[in-house]
Write a protein that holds these residues in place. Structure first.
Motif, short mmCIF file in Angstrom:
data_model
loop_
_atom_site.label_atom_id
_atom_site.label_comp_id
_atom_site.label_asym_id
_atom_site.label_seq_id
_atom_site.Cartn_x
_atom_site.Cartn_y
_atom_site.Cartn_z
N PRO A 199 0.83 -1.21 0.00
CA PRO A 199 0.00 0.00 0.00
C PRO A 199 0.86 1.26 0.00
CG PRO A 199 -0.75 -1.57 1.65
CD PRO A 199 0.58 -2.07 1.16
N GLN A 200 0.45 2.24 -0.77
CA GLN A 200 1.18 3.51 -0.86
C GLN A 200 0.48 4.54 0.02
OE1 GLN A 200 4.19 3.54 -2.57
NE2 GLN A 200 3.68 1.35 -2.65
N ILE A 201 0.77 4.49 1.30
CA ILE A 201 0.15 5.39 2.28
C ILE A 201 1.16 6.45 2.68
CG2 ILE A 201 -1.02 5.53 4.52
CD1 ILE A 201 -2.47 3.82 2.46
N PRO A 202 0.77 7.74 2.63
CA PRO A 202 1.72 8.81 2.98
C PRO A 202 2.18 8.72 4.44
CG PRO A 202 -0.23 9.68 1.86
CD PRO A 202 -0.53 8.25 2.20
N GLY A 203 3.34 9.29 4.71
CA GLY A 203 3.85 9.37 6.07
C GLY A 203 4.24 8.02 6.62
N PHE A 204 3.99 7.84 7.91
CA PHE A 204 4.40 6.63 8.61
C PHE A 204 3.20 5.73 8.94
CE2 PHE A 204 7.52 9.91 10.34
CZ PHE A 204 8.40 9.74 9.28
N ASP A 205 2.03 6.05 8.39
CA ASP A 205 0.84 5.25 8.68
C ASP A 205 0.80 3.99 7.81
OD1 ASP A 205 -0.16 6.94 10.67
OD2 ASP A 205 -1.20 8.20 9.20
#
Length: 333
Positions: A199-205
């Protein structure tokens, strides 16, 4: 030298531990096999079995520690988060014990205790450090500045990593609990046999719902083409799923460590018992020059020793709680 009795009952393990001056003297864990028939934890059944296990667990913890109940200086207990009925058993016992002995009560956040499990024994991280806490219900990257100065800098937006493993085990027809079985099969499999999306989730989430769906469709399509697909390839499937989950977790952890300039990096929670994740962290640490920390297996899953060590540090700070306390299914970090 404070002697602390600790109680953990957040889910389906009834655990009791005795800690003296920060040293764990005993750690008793009573598991519940009743849930195997249902493919997951049944909250009502869990609370009933906690009632059966709590007194024997405490008695055995005191016996193993060679400590008399009259020598206990305080009682630490998991207040939350967790299953409300399960928590209620542990909280009620702790309150009754403290009231009967006229000793202080210490509330402990279950997720903070997973982080503080790293302070059991001599191999301890230095502040500040990052802790990747991974369990069936939580996936968090925690910046730990002090024993109780912690900040969640990344967390799952939907499902936890442990849930993804549990879901995979059900899709594959493995019995509950499936996580250890995925680990076992993965040891004999090829982790590069199948490619699952990251998954390409922004930040550190994090996000694991899409991965769960992709695994479901992958199995469905391949079984349609070959009814024996799972049986013939279960080791490779487990190894490939395990590798993808580990890389998702470790890639985010690496980014967080780089941004915060942290070189002491830790792993905690039930999923930290997974062999692939443990090896992945150690290999990444060697590559990047980190000092890595992983608790002993008995302190990875839910256990009272981590509650005891958290309670010990709260005892030193004089952080006690009154008899009016109630359990919290959702407890702020």
């Amino acid at each position: 030298m404070p002697v602390i009795l600790a109680i953990e009952s957040s889910c389906d393990e009834t655990s009791a531990s005795v800690c003296a001056d920060g040293n764990i003297l005993s750690n008793i864990i009573a598991n519940q096999t009743i849930h195997e028939a249902y493919g997951g934890v049944v909250p009502e059944l869990a609370s009933r079995v906690h009632q059966q296990n709590i007194v024997p667990a405490v008695q055995q913890a005191l016996l193993n520690a060679k400590v008399n109940k009259n020598d206990i200086d305080a009682v630490a207990f998991t207040r939350g988060p967790g299953l409300l009925g399960s928590l209620l058993v542990g909280v009620s016992f702790a309150k009754a014990f403290a009231l009967a002995k006229n000793i202080p009560l210490i509330e402990v956040n279950h997720m903070q205790a997973h982080v503080l499990a790293h302070f059991i024994g001599d191999h301890q991280p230095a502040f500040p450090f990052l802790c990747l806490t991974v369990s069936g219900g939580h996936t968090q990257i925690v910046l730990v500045n002090d024993y109780f100065d912690m900040e969640i800098v990344g967390q799952t937006l939907d499902d936890a990593a442990g849930e993804a493993m549990d879901k995979t085990s059900k899709i594959l027809g493995l019995p509950y609990p499936g996580g250890p079985l995925i680990d076992k099969h993965a040891r004999s499999g090829n982790p590069d046999a199948y490619k699952f999306p990251e998954p390409q989730i922004p930040g550190f989430d994090f996000s694991f719902s899409g991965l769960k769906t992709s695994i479901l469709y992958f199995i469905r399509d391949n079984v349609a083409a070959n009814p024996n697909f799972i049986e013939e390839n279960i080791n490779d499937i487990c190894a490939s799923v395990e590798k993808r989950i580990a890389t998702i977790l470790l890639n985010k952890l690496r980014k967080a460590a780089e941004q915060y300039g942290i070189t002491d990096v830790a792993l905690a929670g039930g999923v930290s018992a997974n062999t692939g994740l443990r090896q992945g962290l150690q290999q990444l640490g060697e590559k990047l020059g980190w000092r890595t920390f992983i608790p002993k297996m008995e302190y990875c899953t839910d256990n009272a020793a981590m509650i005891a060590i958290a309670g010990y540090h709260k005892y030193l700070k004089g952080e006690f709680i009154g008899q009016e306390i109630a359990p919290l299914a959702r407890m702020p970090f």
